[in-house]
Design an enzyme around this catalytic site. Structure first.
Site, PDB file in Angstrom:
ATOM      1  N   GLU A  92       0.196   4.611   1.912  1.00  0.00           N
ATOM      2  CA  GLU A  92       0.167   5.591   3.007  1.00  0.00           C
ATOM      3  C   GLU A  92       1.229   5.304   4.072  1.00  0.00           C
ATOM      4  OE1 GLU A  92      -2.416   4.095   1.691  1.00  0.00           O
ATOM      5  OE2 GLU A  92      -3.937   5.583   1.152  1.00  0.00           O
TER       6      GLU A  92
ATOM      7  N   GLU B 131      -7.831  -2.690   6.852  1.00  0.00           N
ATOM      8  CA  GLU B 131      -7.340  -3.422   5.678  1.00  0.00           C
ATOM      9  C   GLU B 131      -6.413  -4.565   6.100  1.00  0.00           C
ATOM     10  OE1 GLU B 131      -5.733  -0.465   3.006  1.00  0.00           O
ATOM     11  OE2 GLU B 131      -7.584   0.704   3.121  1.00  0.00           O
TER      12      GLU B 131
ATOM     13  N   HIS C 140      -1.577   1.171   6.659  1.00  0.00           N
ATOM     14  CA  HIS C 140      -2.028   2.308   7.470  1.00  0.00           C
ATOM     15  C   HIS C 140      -3.115   1.866   8.447  1.00  0.00           C
ATOM     16  CE1 HIS C 140      -5.578   2.233   4.923  1.00  0.00           C
ATOM     17  NE2 HIS C 140      -4.750   2.105   3.902  1.00  0.00           N
TER      18      HIS C 140
ATOM     19  N   ASP D 131       0.867  -1.188   0.000  1.00  0.00           N
ATOM     20  CA  ASP D 131       0.000   0.000   0.000  1.00  0.00           C
ATOM     21  C   ASP D 131       0.905   1.240   0.000  1.00  0.00           C
ATOM     22  OD1 ASP D 131      -2.328   1.480   0.025  1.00  0.00           O
ATOM     23  OD2 ASP D 131      -3.135   0.591   1.843  1.00  0.00           O
TER      24      ASP D 131
ATOM     25  N   HIS E 110      -7.992   4.909   7.231  1.00  0.00           N
ATOM     26  CA  HIS E 110      -9.225   4.583   6.505  1.00  0.00           C
ATOM     27  C   HIS E 110      -9.278   3.079   6.277  1.00  0.00           C
ATOM     28  CE1 HIS E 110      -6.328   4.783   3.163  1.00  0.00           C
ATOM     29  NE2 HIS E 110      -7.140   3.942   2.542  1.00  0.00           N
TER      30      HIS E 110
HETATM   31 ZN    ZN Z   1      -4.962   1.247   2.051  1.00  0.00          ZN
END
Ligand code: ZN
Length: 298
Positions: free
Chosen positions: A38, A162, A132, A36, A144
């Site tokens: 972030e 996630e 994240h 990912d 998020h």
């Molecule tokens: Zn993500």
């Protein structure tokens, strides 16, 4: 006779040394790396994380370098095959020419299984890079879950970001999550799912937008070392499967839940919350992705 014995002994000794020195490669581990953006070291601002933004070009290079550190570590730890899945946004951030040439790359969407596309029971270890914090965490850079419309996702009563959702997928296939890198909140949250995971904190979240970043070279060294140890020590557990997966999703608007009731098996349990059940985790994961990503109420 003595000479012959010595010769046999010497040949056996050489064979033993050769076998031992090639031992990690002989294990033939397949390693899956989901990347990912972030939680990548050096990524600190929201002008870095989407295509078209001025700093985006830099951050996709930073993303490739953290991924490369994990790839190097995975091979050093005994991997003979590494598959990298671009897991951020458009899922076409990593440039193949920037990646360690030994790794294969899963790129672009649509992917039914998103951040864990291609993962199955033939893999020996999973690594999360650049992760994240989940939605509604009081702290955590750009916290998020999936997209900005999700307030919370619960699977069988347990809130999952996630990392949590992807862990449930890995466990469904019986593959251990051996390492995660990201900010301190992402790493902390992952340890609640996989207490023995090796966590590499590349930045400390001050709140949702400000961070204290570690020196990039130091963070990458730690990612490489943790990936190496994680892969070398990985043991496949038996598959961890629930008899059913009950999913509860709370959204930040009332429109998506209303649209979702078009599917008779999805129940509206509050104006902003829906529930459904699937018998397997991959099926549940696919529905979750459709709900947060592919319903456009406009
Ligand atoms: Zn993500």
């Amino acid at each position: 006779m003595v000479f012959a014995f010595r010769k046999v002994f010497f040949v056996s000794f050489v064979a033993f040394v050769l076998a031992f020195s090639s031992w990690p490669a002989a294990q033939g581990k397949r390693v899956y790396i989901s990347v990912d953006m972030e939680g990548i070291s050096g990524v600190v601002g929201d002008d870095q994380t989407s295509a078209g933004q001025p700093e985006y070009g830099r951050s996709r290079k930073l993303m490739a370098e953290d991924a490369n550190a994990a790839i190097r570590g995975a091979f050093a730890g005994g991997a003979t095959e590494v598959v990298v899945n671009d897991s951020h946004g458009s899922q076409r951030n990593l440039l193949p020419e920037d990646l360690d040439p030994r790794a294969r790359l899963i790129s672009h969407s649509f992917k039914r299984h998103g951040m864990v596309e291609g993962l199955d029971d033939t893999f020996d270890a999973v690594i999360f890079v650049g992760y994240h914090a989940k939605a509604d965490s009081p702290r955590g850079l750009f916290a998020h879950t999936g997209s900005g419309v999700v307030k919370d996702v619960q699977v069988n009563g347990r809130s999952a970001g996630e990392g949590g959702l992807n862990t449930l997928m890995a466990h469904w296939y019986g593959v251990p999550v051996v390492m995660i890198s990201g900010d301190d909140v992402a790493v902390e949250q992952q340890k609640e799912w996989t207490p023995t995971v090796r966590g590499v904190v590349v930045k400390r979240a001050i709140n949702m937008r400000a961070v204290e970043a570690r020196p990039i070279a130091e963070a990458r060294r730690d990612i490489e070392a943790a990936a190496k140890e994680g892969v070398a020590g990985s043991r496949k557990p038996s598959r961890d499967r629930a008899s059913a997966y009950r999913v509860r999703m709370q959204l930040r608007n009332f429109t998506i839940p209303e649209v979702a009731t078009a599917f008779s098996e999805i129940q509206l349990v509050a104006p902003d919350t829906i529930e459904f059940t699937r018998s397997t985790m991959p099926e549940a994961y696919r529905v979750i992705r459709v709900l947060y990503r592919f319903i456009n109420p406009d």
